[in-house]
Every structure is written in structure tokens, then in C-alpha cells.
Write a protein that holds these residues in place. Sequence first.
Motif, PDB file in Angstrom:
ATOM      1  N   LEU A  27       0.829  -1.217   0.000  1.00  0.00           N
ATOM      2  CA  LEU A  27       0.000   0.000   0.000  1.00  0.00           C
ATOM      3  C   LEU A  27       0.859   1.260   0.000  1.00  0.00           C
ATOM      4  O   LEU A  27       0.563   2.225  -0.710  1.00  0.00           O
ATOM      5  CB  LEU A  27      -0.928   0.001   1.212  1.00  0.00           C
ATOM      6  N   VAL A  30       2.428   2.478  -3.320  1.00  0.00           N
ATOM      7  CA  VAL A  30       1.467   3.042  -4.270  1.00  0.00           C
ATOM      8  C   VAL A  30       0.881   4.356  -3.754  1.00  0.00           C
ATOM      9  O   VAL A  30       0.725   5.316  -4.503  1.00  0.00           O
ATOM     10  CB  VAL A  30       0.340   2.027  -4.563  1.00  0.00           C
ATOM     11  N   LEU A  31       0.566   4.422  -2.467  1.00  0.00           N
ATOM     12  CA  LEU A  31      -0.089   5.616  -1.921  1.00  0.00           C
ATOM     13  C   LEU A  31       0.870   6.770  -1.629  1.00  0.00           C
ATOM     14  O   LEU A  31       0.467   7.927  -1.698  1.00  0.00           O
ATOM     15  CB  LEU A  31      -0.868   5.243  -0.663  1.00  0.00           C
ATOM     16  N   THR A  62       4.311  -4.581  -5.986  1.00  0.00           N
ATOM     17  CA  THR A  62       2.946  -4.987  -5.630  1.00  0.00           C
ATOM     18  C   THR A  62       2.599  -6.375  -6.146  1.00  0.00           C
ATOM     19  O   THR A  62       1.882  -7.114  -5.479  1.00  0.00           O
ATOM     20  CB  THR A  62       1.900  -3.965  -6.121  1.00  0.00           C
ATOM     21  N   SER A  99      -4.236  -2.179  -4.609  1.00  0.00           N
ATOM     22  CA  SER A  99      -3.037  -1.376  -4.880  1.00  0.00           C
ATOM     23  C   SER A  99      -2.215  -1.984  -6.007  1.00  0.00           C
ATOM     24  O   SER A  99      -1.540  -1.265  -6.739  1.00  0.00           O
ATOM     25  CB  SER A  99      -2.190  -1.201  -3.616  1.00  0.00           C
TER      26      SER A  99
END
Length: 171
Positions: A27, A30-31, A62, A99
Motif C-alpha cells: 500500500l 502506491v499511496l 505490488t 493497490s
Amino acid sequence: MVTGNGSPFLGRRAVWATLLIITLVGLAIVLAPVWIIQPFRPQSERDLALSYAMRRWSPLVTVSASVTSLILVVWLWRGARRWWRKAALVIIVLPLLASTWFARQNHFEWMFNPLANASYAKANDATFITEPDMVLAVETNGEAVAYPIRFMAYHHVVQDVVGGTPIVATY
């Protein structure tokens, strides 16, 4: 059942912890770029370099995280006797799978999409512009245009033809 190496619950707890860490890493990669490069917030050169590096590596990270997590979920699923443990496994792995999909999308394009159908007004008719407003001005071949910064700050890009020359103005 206790073996000479310790409790089997300790091993399961370690797998649960590993699953959570893998999910958080998947996560975060990606975030974090979405958080670093957000509209209306200043960014440094280092922030941009970090964001683009994370963006470049996020598809591989991921996918690896998702495959590893699915293996761990299958292993934990077989030993999960209670329904809420199985539900927890699903709740943990779903954001990671999301994600993994999101890592393959160009979210920068989503955040900074060009103004689709820009409409223009003559300077005397532009009542939405006040004296203290800053504008991005372009003059080519005797034709001049001005793009208000407060409008450009959201879209960041406008395509136009000024003085017969196609341009892309960005802020």
C-alpha cells in the motif's frame, strides 16, 4: 501441540505479522507518491525523485507482495477455524490487490488532467479576474492570452492556439 522449537501459535503469529507488513509495504509504495505529489502542495526535487522512483518500482513490488500474500493467506486459511479469522484474511489482502491494480494506472494523469474544453473571454469580459489575480501570460505573433493561475493550479495544463501556433501552457 508444543514442539521442541516452541509453540505453533508463535509461527502462525509470525505469518500474520508478515502478511500485515507485506500489505502495508504494498500500500505504501502506491499511496506515498499520490501523497507526495498532490495538487496545491509544494514539492521539492527530492520529493519528486522519490515519488517517481516509487511509481517506477510499484508494479513489480505490488505483484511480488500480492503473490507472497496469497501464498500466506492460503496457508493461514487452512488453519483458520473461526469465520472472523478468514474474514480478516480477506480484509487484509483486498487492499493489497487493489493497490496492485492501482500501481498499473497513471494516477498522475488523473490528478493533473488537462482542461478538456477551455473557453476563453476577452479581457474586458473577464469579470471573474480581479486586479490581484496572477496570470500566466503568453504572447506569440501579436496575439496575447492570459491563463489565471488559480484555474491553472488545478488542471496544470491547457492546450491552446496562440497567434496561429499550437501551445501547451503548464503551471
